[in-house]
Each structure stands twice: as C-alpha cells, then as structure tokens.
Design an enzyme around this catalytic site. Structure first.
Site, PDB file in Angstrom:
ATOM      1  N   HIS A   1      74.382  76.480  39.456  1.00 50.44           N
ATOM      2  CA  HIS A   1      72.981  76.890  39.375  1.00 50.44           C
ATOM      3  C   HIS A   1      72.748  77.787  38.166  1.00 50.44           C
ATOM      4  O   HIS A   1      73.266  78.906  38.118  1.00 50.44           O
ATOM      5  CB  HIS A   1      72.626  77.624  40.675  1.00 50.44           C
ATOM      6  CG  HIS A   1      71.212  78.046  40.773  1.00 50.44           C
ATOM      7  ND1 HIS A   1      70.831  79.367  40.770  1.00 50.44           N
ATOM      8  CD2 HIS A   1      70.076  77.321  40.873  1.00 50.44           C
ATOM      9  CE1 HIS A   1      69.520  79.439  40.889  1.00 50.44           C
ATOM     10  NE2 HIS A   1      69.034  78.210  40.951  1.00 50.44           N
ATOM     11  N   ARG A   2      72.011  77.268  37.185  1.00 50.64           N
ATOM     12  CA  ARG A   2      71.819  77.950  35.895  1.00 50.64           C
ATOM     13  C   ARG A   2      73.172  78.153  35.201  1.00 50.64           C
ATOM     14  O   ARG A   2      73.385  79.152  34.500  1.00 50.64           O
ATOM     15  CB  ARG A   2      71.083  79.287  36.064  1.00 50.64           C
ATOM     16  CG  ARG A   2      69.838  79.183  36.950  1.00 50.64           C
ATOM     17  CD  ARG A   2      69.104  80.498  37.116  1.00 50.64           C
ATOM     18  NE  ARG A   2      68.142  80.431  38.222  1.00 50.64           N
ATOM     19  CZ  ARG A   2      67.398  81.419  38.646  1.00 50.64           C
ATOM     20  NH1 ARG A   2      67.451  82.588  38.034  1.00 50.64           N
ATOM     21  NH2 ARG A   2      66.559  81.271  39.666  1.00 50.64           N
TER      22      ARG A   2
ATOM     23  N   HIS B   1      64.685  79.893  32.954  1.00 48.56           N
ATOM     24  CA  HIS B   1      64.093  79.820  34.295  1.00 48.56           C
ATOM     25  C   HIS B   1      62.645  80.289  34.328  1.00 48.56           C
ATOM     26  O   HIS B   1      61.779  79.638  34.910  1.00 48.56           O
ATOM     27  CB  HIS B   1      64.926  80.643  35.278  1.00 48.56           C
ATOM     28  CG  HIS B   1      64.343  80.656  36.665  1.00 48.56           C
ATOM     29  ND1 HIS B   1      63.407  81.585  37.080  1.00 48.56           N
ATOM     30  CD2 HIS B   1      64.523  79.831  37.706  1.00 48.56           C
ATOM     31  CE1 HIS B   1      63.068  81.327  38.326  1.00 48.56           C
ATOM     32  NE2 HIS B   1      63.725  80.272  38.737  1.00 48.56           N
TER      33      HIS B   1
ATOM     34  N   GLN C   1      64.678  67.256  38.941  1.00 46.53           N
ATOM     35  CA  GLN C   1      64.152  67.955  40.112  1.00 46.53           C
ATOM     36  C   GLN C   1      62.876  68.700  39.733  1.00 46.53           C
ATOM     37  O   GLN C   1      62.711  69.128  38.582  1.00 46.53           O
ATOM     38  CB  GLN C   1      65.188  68.962  40.623  1.00 46.53           C
ATOM     39  CG  GLN C   1      65.754  69.773  39.483  1.00 46.53           C
ATOM     40  CD  GLN C   1      66.519  71.017  39.845  1.00 46.53           C
ATOM     41  OE1 GLN C   1      66.390  71.552  40.930  1.00 46.53           O
ATOM     42  NE2 GLN C   1      67.295  71.516  38.903  1.00 46.53           N
TER      43      GLN C   1
ATOM     44  N   GLU D   1      73.039  72.720  36.203  1.00 42.21           N
ATOM     45  CA  GLU D   1      71.601  72.813  36.467  1.00 42.21           C
ATOM     46  C   GLU D   1      70.900  73.441  35.269  1.00 42.21           C
ATOM     47  O   GLU D   1      71.318  74.503  34.769  1.00 42.21           O
ATOM     48  CB  GLU D   1      71.321  73.663  37.705  1.00 42.21           C
ATOM     49  CG  GLU D   1      69.936  73.390  38.249  1.00 42.21           C
ATOM     50  CD  GLU D   1      69.035  74.599  38.408  1.00 42.21           C
ATOM     51  OE1 GLU D   1      67.876  74.402  38.785  1.00 42.21           O
ATOM     52  OE2 GLU D   1      69.479  75.736  38.154  1.00 42.21           O
TER      53      GLU D   1
ATOM     54  N   ASP E   1      67.032  74.589  33.976  1.00 42.14           N
ATOM     55  CA  ASP E   1      65.585  74.762  34.153  1.00 42.14           C
ATOM     56  C   ASP E   1      64.936  74.643  32.781  1.00 42.14           C
ATOM     57  O   ASP E   1      65.453  75.185  31.798  1.00 42.14           O
ATOM     58  CB  ASP E   1      65.268  76.167  34.709  1.00 42.14           C
ATOM     59  CG  ASP E   1      65.748  76.352  36.130  1.00 42.14           C
ATOM     60  OD1 ASP E   1      65.596  75.428  36.950  1.00 42.14           O
ATOM     61  OD2 ASP E   1      66.274  77.445  36.420  1.00 42.14           O
TER      62      ASP E   1
HETATM   63  O1  G3P Z   1      66.468  74.035  41.378  1.00 44.51           O
HETATM   64  C1  G3P Z   1      66.928  74.569  42.559  1.00 44.51           C
HETATM   65  C2  G3P Z   1      66.584  75.976  42.495  1.00 44.51           C
HETATM   66  O2  G3P Z   1      67.045  76.407  41.258  1.00 44.51           O
HETATM   67  C3  G3P Z   1      65.116  76.173  42.591  1.00 44.51           C
HETATM   68  O3  G3P Z   1      64.811  77.492  42.463  1.00 44.51           O
HETATM   69  O4  G3P Z   1      63.745  79.249  41.172  1.00 44.51           O
HETATM   70  O5  G3P Z   1      66.206  78.958  41.036  1.00 44.51           O
HETATM   71  O6  G3P Z   1      64.712  77.324  39.946  1.00 44.51           O
HETATM   72  P1  G3P Z   1      64.883  78.289  41.082  1.00 44.51           P
HETATM   73 CA    CA Z   2      66.122  75.508  39.238  1.00 44.39          CA
END
Ligand code: G3P
Ligand code: CA
Length: 284
Positions: free
Chosen positions: A39-40, A81, A179, A66, A68
């Site tokens: 995540h990130r 993000h 996503q 991941e 964003d």
């Molecule tokens: O993409 C899954 C999760 O990352 C969604 O929340 O705010 O961390 O992008 P956020």
């Molecule tokens: Ca995300």
C-alpha cells in the site's frame, strides 16, 4: 492388493493429521494465493509513493505495487495520495496548481524521517515525487500494478492518460488492476478499454453490509471490491466471494487481523507492511 490398501490407509492418516492441525490442502492453497498489495509501497518503512518505497514493497514479497494518482497543471500523472502536497512534501498547495517541473522541486522524503524516527534514513531526504511514467520505466511491464484514479472529477481525462501510459509501456494487463472509489471513473476506464480489470473501492463508517443489487451492479464493470477492513464481517466477505468477486480490504497492518480476514475468505489485502502479510501467509 495389499499395496493399494496400504496407500489408502496412508492417505487417510495424512488427511486426519492435516484436519486435526486445521491445515487442509485447500486451506493451504488459499493462503498461498492471498494477494499481497504494498500500500503506497512498503509505506510503513519508507516514505509513501516513492520509488524506494515501491522497491521495498517488491523486496518484502508484495505482489502488487499500489499507486495513487494525482495530475499536475500540465497534465502529468504523478504518484501521490493527497490532492495537496502539504502532508508528504515540504511544499504547500494543490497538485493541480503546479506544473510537473514545480512538483519536482519538492522533497517527499524528509517528512517521513520526522514522522517515523524509528524508520528514519538519511537517504530519504530529498526524494522526488515520481511520475507514473517513471514508475513504469523503473519496474517494467511485468510488474503488477494496482493503480487508483484519485479525485477523477478534479482531473478530467486522467483515465485516458493512464491508459495511454499503460499502452506506451506495454504494461501486462493480465496483472494490472485499476481501482477507484468513483464508479464513474471505473466505468470510463471500461469504456476506454474493456480488457482492464477494475476494483470498486468502498468505504464503510459502520458495520459493512452489501446487498445483492449492489453486487450485481458492481459485477457489470469490476472484478472485485476493496472495502476498508475496519467494519467488515465474515458474512460480508462470504457474500462477496460467493458472488465471484475478488475482495481486497484496505489497509491491514496487524498480523492477527490479517489472519482473521484470511480465515473469513478474503482474496487479498492492502498493507503498509507487506513483509508481515508474507509471514502470515507462511504461517509465522
Ligand atoms: O486503494 C486502497 C486504499 O488505498 C484506499 O484508501 O485513502 O489509502 O487511497 P487510500
Ligand atoms: Ca489507494
């Protein structure tokens, strides 16, 4: 005849042993297939959405990187993000008001050292915000990307630009997931290229419930859902999995919770600590 009988007995004993330990062949397989999304990047250990963080994610057995997306004033997609640069750089203001050249002046590493001294590293000082193009150049066409269209209403055309870069770098679409919280953005992607696999993000503020109608609507364009894990329950997970949709909750940073979600049947999850999910998958 005797040999056959012995083989059958052996299989029975092994089966009983596995069942007693709660470890059936099927359960083991399921565990192995849980998708580990950095995540990130491995953002628990390094500044989020930097090439360093993504690299760590890969080293720590994250399957997917991941990313964003935000878009600059001159239409470049960058990995970030927030809609503003304030939290993760030494600048202030909205991404959409800066050109890429201006964004590239910012330091997106030093904030992490201050916020997380236990993981601070002088090498993080002065790190630059990467463009999506740079991410594709560094990790290549066969890396697995899990890309989020953030604030698509603020950045008209971001889906088209994303697809242009995916095609330019010949990114393997079998292992690409796009996503979004915005169903409109996902449907736009579907129209642009129906072969891109889509995940509908969902956010619950209390006990998560999903109706058959909601599942049917999502199945029209997406292959799975990504709900926040906090308010999930086993019934929700079962319902989604039985419908044939993937379910990848976010953002799970506790090993006990990872195991619980796996036991409930999730097919993957987002974590800032991909090494920890890897350990859980290995039974450690
Ligand atoms: O993409 C899954 C999760 O990352 C969604 O929340 O705010 O961390 O992008 P956020
Ligand atoms: Ca995300």
């Amino acid at each position: 005849m005797k040999r056959k009988w012995l083989a059958a007995l052996g299989a029975l004993v092994i089966g009983i042993g596995m069942a007693a330990s709660g470890e059936t062949g099927m359960a083991k397989e399921k565990h192995k297939d849980i998708v580990n999304v950095s995540h990130r990047g491995a953002s628990g250990y390094a500044p989020e959405h930097t090439l360093v963080s993504y690299e760590k994610g890969e080293k720590m057995h994250g399957d997917y990187i991941e990313v964003d997306l935000q878009m600059t004033k001159d239409g470049k997609l960058i990995a970030m993000h927030d809609e503003t640069v304030d939290r993760t750089t030494n600048g202030t203001g909205r991404v959409k008001d800066y050109t890429l050249a201006q964004i590239k002046q910012l330091d997106t590493g030093s904030w992490f050292n201050e916020a997380y001294p236990q993981y601070a590293n002088p090498d993080y000082e002065g790190l630059k915000v990467p463009t999506l193009e740079e991410v594709f150049q560094k990790f290549g066409k066969n890396a697995k990307y899990y890309i989020e269209t953030k604030s698509p209403d603020v950045y008209p055309g971001m889906e088209k630009e994303l697809l242009r870069l995916v095609n330019k770098y010949d990114i393997n679409k079998d292992t690409l997931l796009v996503q979004s919280f915005s169903s409109l953005s996902l449907q736009k992607m579907q129209q642009l290229d129906p072969s891109v696999k889509l995940i509908q993000l969902l956010s619950y503020k209390s006990n998560a419930v999903i109706t058959d109608a909601e599942i049917a609507a999502i199945k029209e364009y997406a292959v799975g859902v990504g709900p926040n894990h906090t308010y999930l329950n086993q019934e929700y997970v079962r319902k989604v999995v039985d419908s044939g949709l993937e379910i990848h909750p976010y953002t799970v940073n506790d090993k006990g919770r990872m195991q619980q979600l796996i036991d409930w049947g999730v097919t993957g999850m987002f974590t800032n600590f991909p090494d920890q999910l890897h350990e859980v998958k290995k039974g450690k």
